[in-house]
Design an enzyme around this catalytic site. Sequence first.
Site, mmCIF file in Angstrom:
data_model
loop_
_atom_site.group_PDB
_atom_site.id
_atom_site.type_symbol
_atom_site.label_atom_id
_atom_site.label_comp_id
_atom_site.label_asym_id
_atom_site.label_seq_id
_atom_site.Cartn_x
_atom_site.Cartn_y
_atom_site.Cartn_z
ATOM 1 N N HIS A 113 22.870 -10.356 67.390
ATOM 2 C CA HIS A 113 23.118 -9.402 68.473
ATOM 3 C C HIS A 113 23.948 -8.254 67.894
ATOM 4 C CE1 HIS A 113 23.405 -7.864 72.422
ATOM 5 N NE2 HIS A 113 24.331 -8.654 72.950
ATOM 6 N N HIS A 125 12.400 -3.704 66.766
ATOM 7 C CA HIS A 125 13.097 -3.852 68.057
ATOM 8 C C HIS A 125 12.319 -4.779 68.966
ATOM 9 C CE1 HIS A 125 15.280 -2.728 71.741
ATOM 10 N NE2 HIS A 125 16.234 -2.405 70.898
ATOM 11 N N ARG A 147 18.053 6.721 69.978
ATOM 12 C CA ARG A 147 19.453 6.683 69.532
ATOM 13 C C ARG A 147 19.520 6.842 68.013
ATOM 14 N NH1 ARG A 147 21.164 1.083 72.180
ATOM 15 N NH2 ARG A 147 19.221 0.553 71.106
ATOM 16 N N ASP A 195 20.664 0.874 64.785
ATOM 17 C CA ASP A 195 21.668 0.507 63.787
ATOM 18 C C ASP A 195 21.464 1.175 62.430
ATOM 19 O OD1 ASP A 195 23.039 -1.158 65.521
ATOM 20 O OD2 ASP A 195 21.731 -2.856 65.097
ATOM 21 N N ARG A 223 30.438 -1.115 75.007
ATOM 22 C CA ARG A 223 29.783 -1.980 75.997
ATOM 23 C C ARG A 223 30.720 -2.428 77.126
ATOM 24 N NH1 ARG A 223 24.496 -3.809 74.793
ATOM 25 N NH2 ARG A 223 23.721 -1.758 74.212
HETATM 26 N N1 HAX Z 1 12.176 -6.837 58.733
HETATM 27 C C1 HAX Z 1 11.534 -7.973 58.429
HETATM 28 N N2 HAX Z 1 10.794 -8.684 59.334
HETATM 29 C C2 HAX Z 1 10.697 -8.164 60.573
HETATM 30 C C3 HAX Z 1 11.320 -6.959 60.931
HETATM 31 C C4 HAX Z 1 12.088 -6.303 59.954
HETATM 32 N N3 HAX Z 1 12.754 -5.174 60.210
HETATM 33 N N4 HAX Z 1 11.049 -6.709 62.238
HETATM 34 C C5 HAX Z 1 10.281 -7.729 62.685
HETATM 35 N N5 HAX Z 1 10.071 -8.614 61.675
HETATM 36 C C6 HAX Z 1 9.358 -9.879 61.765
HETATM 37 C C7 HAX Z 1 10.109 -10.834 62.691
HETATM 38 O O1 HAX Z 1 11.150 -11.510 62.002
HETATM 39 C C8 HAX Z 1 9.013 -11.745 63.157
HETATM 40 O O2 HAX Z 1 8.732 -12.672 62.125
HETATM 41 P P1 HAX Z 1 8.320 -14.200 62.467
HETATM 42 O O3 HAX Z 1 7.065 -14.096 63.288
HETATM 43 O O4 HAX Z 1 8.140 -14.809 61.113
HETATM 44 O O5 HAX Z 1 9.466 -14.793 63.249
HETATM 45 C C9 HAX Z 1 7.819 -10.800 63.258
HETATM 46 O O6 HAX Z 1 8.119 -9.692 62.396
HETATM 47 C C10 HAX Z 1 7.574 -10.290 64.653
HETATM 48 O O7 HAX Z 1 8.757 -9.697 65.150
HETATM 49 P P2 HAX Z 1 8.732 -8.648 66.357
HETATM 50 O O8 HAX Z 1 8.020 -9.274 67.503
HETATM 51 O O9 HAX Z 1 8.220 -7.357 65.846
HETATM 52 O O10 HAX Z 1 10.277 -8.441 66.670
HETATM 53 P P3 HAX Z 1 11.329 -9.443 67.339
HETATM 54 O O11 HAX Z 1 11.478 -9.074 68.770
HETATM 55 O O12 HAX Z 1 11.025 -10.879 67.013
HETATM 56 O O13 HAX Z 1 12.639 -9.059 66.513
HETATM 57 C C11 HAX Z 1 14.359 -7.713 65.597
HETATM 58 C C12 HAX Z 1 13.302 -7.824 66.710
HETATM 59 C C13 HAX Z 1 15.210 -6.467 65.859
HETATM 60 C C14 HAX Z 1 15.273 -8.955 65.574
HETATM 61 C C15 HAX Z 1 13.637 -7.569 64.232
HETATM 62 O O14 HAX Z 1 12.864 -6.389 64.243
HETATM 63 C C16 HAX Z 1 14.573 -7.560 63.037
HETATM 64 O O15 HAX Z 1 14.954 -8.626 62.551
HETATM 65 N N6 HAX Z 1 14.961 -6.340 62.528
HETATM 66 C C17 HAX Z 1 15.873 -6.248 61.409
HETATM 67 C C18 HAX Z 1 17.305 -6.520 61.839
HETATM 68 C C19 HAX Z 1 17.872 -5.382 62.677
HETATM 69 O O16 HAX Z 1 17.750 -4.213 62.339
HETATM 70 N N7 HAX Z 1 18.513 -5.731 63.796
HETATM 71 C C20 HAX Z 1 19.096 -4.753 64.714
HETATM 72 C C21 HAX Z 1 18.251 -4.554 65.944
HETATM 73 C C22 HAX Z 1 18.804 -3.491 66.867
HETATM 74 C C23 HAX Z 1 19.404 -4.099 68.067
HETATM 75 O O17 HAX Z 1 18.718 -4.454 69.024
HETATM 76 N N8 HAX Z 1 20.719 -4.261 68.031
HETATM 77 O O18 HAX Z 1 21.407 -4.865 69.067
#
Ligand code: HAX
Length: 387
Positions: A227, A268, A277, A323, A349
Amino acid sequence: MSDDEPLMTVTTEHLNTGLRGIPVGTCLTSFVTPTEGVHYCGYPVADLAHLPVEDVIYLLFEKELPTSEQASSFRSNLSARGSVDASVHPVLASLPRSGHPMDWLSIGIHTLGMAETTGDWKDDALNLVARMPRLLGLIFRYRDGRVEDIPEDDLSLGLVDRFIRTLEPVGTDVEKMREVLNAYLVLHLDHGGGNLSTFTGKATASGKATLYASMASAMNSLSGPLHGRANQSCLEFVLRVGTSEPSEVERFIRAELDAKRPVYGFGHAVLRAEDPRATYQFALGERLCPEDPNFAIVRTLREVAPRILAENPKISNPHANVDIASGTLLHHVGLTDPEYYTTFFGWARVAGIGAQIVDEQTVMRSGKGVPIYRPKYIAEGQTARRL
Ligand code: HAX
């Protein structure tokens, strides 16, 4: 929507999925769309990012942007509420510096609540909003061991300036720091009703815990790496990339994916385009720090990463998220330790979650408020037994 219109059919497929997509309530402060991202009371967030944060906090609580008289009276209102109880000092002095700043923030909020809780949801929410900059500044000071001669709070200043005054940054362009922090706060104030920290805060409040206890719960939720703590990981990721040369950045990203590590700052759960953003912060970076080496890395990541991520059809959104650039901007203005970044997120927040708790407890159901949360869990692997 009509009163009896079914919103969705819940099937066994929905069980044990963290309530994903299951409607549980209404939200009066914000909503998120897949292409334009978060809107505060109807306004796309990018349209609000240049405003003083106090005006946007007013919007979340009052559901209208303030007139200039309302804005000035709201600032005076916050000033009158901003004084932080002296009991916070010995508590912060006693905490282990090895603890994460989010744990300090949670304890700081609890301490403020123990020192004074009025029991009026809105008063307590606004009191906490007004006390956050001083609390956060003190957390920085105590964790850094800079406890001699901490300047007195100046309640006549705005929220961002009160934080900067307590922090007393050295060798920093304060004008830039003010602009980056103000934009950061506005962009992170709220994000719909169902994100984990907001949901947790509202759930705790539904049992009539205090606003402070509810907010500490919310901050504990926000502290998780899936998160709020993702923004800390994002700058750590940018620092690891270490080069802005496109072919090397591409090699780095492919190696991360091969190692099954996330490419931070992209993707996302709801958005299906670049997060506005992020777009706002890219433009801010081009204006404030185009030569910053970390910003150059971020710029290359924005060019290179979406193309590589789009090669994987499972990834629903290969574009930059909020981010990607925020840590680089904070780093540029002298806030160089990524461990603190989630506390800025938490600071922001507190306003959105506070406004949503006030709405749930005093506005929803014609003012009766939302009852204690009690979703249904279905027993599994158990049969009735007797000793
Ligand atoms: N890098 C690598 N793999 C990624 C990815 C990324 N940036 N984005 C998605 N994927 C992968 C997921 O891990 C998932 O893999 P599995 O099926 O093996 O579990 C697959 O692609 C499908 O994911 P999705 O449906 O596109 O996205 P989710 O809703 O599952 O996840 C996340 C969203 C933000 C968690 C994900 O895109 C991610 O891990 N991004 C990188 C980390 C990050 O930047 N986090 C900050 C997010 C911003 C936010 O909301 N902050 O609060």
